[in-house]
Design a protein around this motif. Structure first.
Motif, PDB file in Angstrom:
ATOM      1  N   ASP A 124       0.825  -1.214   0.000  1.00 12.31           N
ATOM      2  CA  ASP A 124       0.000   0.000   0.000  1.00 12.31           C
ATOM      3  C   ASP A 124       0.856   1.258   0.000  1.00 12.31           C
ATOM      4  O   ASP A 124       0.421   2.318  -0.466  1.00 12.31           O
ATOM      5  N   ASP A 127       1.043   2.581  -3.487  1.00 15.56           N
ATOM      6  CA  ASP A 127      -0.210   2.913  -4.157  1.00 15.56           C
ATOM      7  C   ASP A 127      -0.359   4.425  -4.096  1.00 15.56           C
ATOM      8  O   ASP A 127      -0.547   4.994  -3.028  1.00 15.56           O
ATOM      9  N   SER A 128      -0.272   5.097  -5.228  1.00 17.53           N
ATOM     10  CA  SER A 128      -0.283   6.559  -5.258  1.00 17.53           C
ATOM     11  C   SER A 128      -1.579   7.133  -4.697  1.00 17.53           C
ATOM     12  O   SER A 128      -1.581   8.207  -4.084  1.00 17.53           O
ATOM     13  N   GLY A 137      -8.965   6.389  -0.763  1.00 18.31           N
ATOM     14  CA  GLY A 137      -8.876   4.972  -0.457  1.00 18.31           C
ATOM     15  C   GLY A 137     -10.076   4.505   0.362  1.00 18.31           C
ATOM     16  O   GLY A 137     -10.643   3.439   0.116  1.00 18.31           O
ATOM     17  N   ARG A 179      -7.624   1.016 -15.001  1.00 19.06           N
ATOM     18  CA  ARG A 179      -7.083   0.061 -14.033  1.00 19.06           C
ATOM     19  C   ARG A 179      -5.761  -0.518 -14.526  1.00 19.06           C
ATOM     20  O   ARG A 179      -4.850  -0.743 -13.742  1.00 19.06           O
ATOM     21  N   PHE A 182      -3.006   1.807 -13.706  1.00 18.20           N
ATOM     22  CA  PHE A 182      -2.763   1.794 -12.260  1.00 18.20           C
ATOM     23  C   PHE A 182      -1.944   0.578 -11.853  1.00 18.20           C
ATOM     24  O   PHE A 182      -0.977   0.685 -11.099  1.00 18.20           O
ATOM     25  N   TYR A 186       1.825   0.493 -10.280  1.00 20.46           N
ATOM     26  CA  TYR A 186       2.034  -0.161  -8.991  1.00 20.46           C
ATOM     27  C   TYR A 186       3.146  -1.201  -9.098  1.00 20.46           C
ATOM     28  O   TYR A 186       4.064  -1.229  -8.264  1.00 20.46           O
ATOM     29  N   HIS A 206      -2.318  -6.302  -1.952  1.00 15.09           N
ATOM     30  CA  HIS A 206      -2.938  -4.983  -1.970  1.00 15.09           C
ATOM     31  C   HIS A 206      -3.914  -4.746  -3.117  1.00 15.09           C
ATOM     32  O   HIS A 206      -5.029  -4.294  -2.880  1.00 15.09           O
ATOM     33  N   ILE A 207      -3.549  -5.038  -4.367  1.00 17.61           N
ATOM     34  CA  ILE A 207      -4.399  -4.635  -5.489  1.00 17.61           C
ATOM     35  C   ILE A 207      -5.340  -5.739  -5.964  1.00 17.61           C
ATOM     36  O   ILE A 207      -6.059  -5.551  -6.948  1.00 17.61           O
TER      37      ILE A 207
END
Length: 263
Positions: A124, A127-128, A137, A179, A182, A186, A206-207
């Motif tokens: 995390d 994660d920008s 978030g 996505r 992203f 990541y 996390h993702i």
């Protein structure tokens, strides 16, 4: 000493269980934990979803059973290490402490049987969205909870018609615009961190996107989740790594020389 089990591994990584939410596939995870034994078990963050539990109480017996099973494995000799995520970030106040023989660390280095060094971290921090705008978030968490509720009713209907479980919420996530970018950003951030630390690769979560790939010579492993995918990363006695979707294997990763998992 390991007990008799259908599946034995040197190491297992699981993350993003999200106990305390309706989306958690606790029964499937319990089945996995009953069938699998290992020397070391990494819990790679978001084990308990304290974010959701602060707003709504949801804790069925199956979620308690998962906690008890994990603690029982630790008591019986499995080395259990937890690296907190953003949903259980309160555990970061207890780094380097043990709870029921479960060691809590920010991150750690795992050395495979064949000598590769892997950074183990929830992810995390890279994660920008979470790092720069935490409120986004939390907003995403609420939207995700709504999609999981719809998913629960959707699969209730499928079960009545004799169809197997299928994650509608997971499908919708993968269809969300941008996505792909992203996920790429990541993965790149985690690979860069592994390179800075001088290790061979990284294991993260996390993702909720299970993946095995090599990026510019650095190994990238994402063990997925137990909401949409029910996946785990496992290491065989030889050091070979494999990504599983329980109860079916989804792709073999002999020495991590594999293509990405098809969506």
């Amino acid at each position: 000493m390991m007990t008799d089990a259908a599946h034995r591994y040197r190491t297992v990584w699981i993350s993003d269980i999200h106990l305390g939410t309706r989306g958690c596939q606790a029964e499937r995870l319990l089945d996995f934990l009953r069938e699998v034994e290992c020397d070391t078990l990494y819990l790679v963050g978001d084990v308990i979803d304290f974010w959701r539990m602060r707003r709504a109480r949801y804790w069925p017996q199956s979620h308690n059973d998962v906690i008890q099973k994990l603690l029982r494995k630790a008591r019986k000799g499995t080395r259990v290490i937890l690296t907190p995520g953003n949903h259980d970030d309160m555990l970061r106040g207890y780094l380097d402490h043990e709870f029921g023989s479960v060691l809590v660390v920010e991150d750690t280095i795992h050395v495979t049987a064949d000598g590769r060094r892997l950074l183990v971290i929830h992810g995390d921090q890279f994660d920008s969205v979470v790092a720069r705008a935490p409120w986004l978030g939390h907003l995403g968490t609420h939207a995700n909870a709504a999609s999981q509720l719809v998913n629960q009713w959707f699969n209730w209907g499928r079960s009545k018609l004799g169809y197997p479980y299928w994650s509608l919420s997971g499908y919708l996530k993968h269809k969300v615009k941008h996505r792909g970018k992203f996920i790429h950003n990541y993965e790149t951030a985690l690979v860069d961190e592994a390179r800075k630390r001088g290790v061979d690769g990284v294991v993260c979560g996390h993702i909720h996107f299970p993946q095995i790939k090599t990026v510019d010579g650095i190994l990238y492993f994402n063990d997925g989740d137990w909401v949409d995918n029910c996946t785990a990363l496992v290491e065989h006695a030889s050091g070979e790594l494999e990504l599983l979707r329980w109860p079916e294997p989804i792709v073999e990763a002999r020495s991590a020389k594999v293509v990405p998992i098809a969506s």
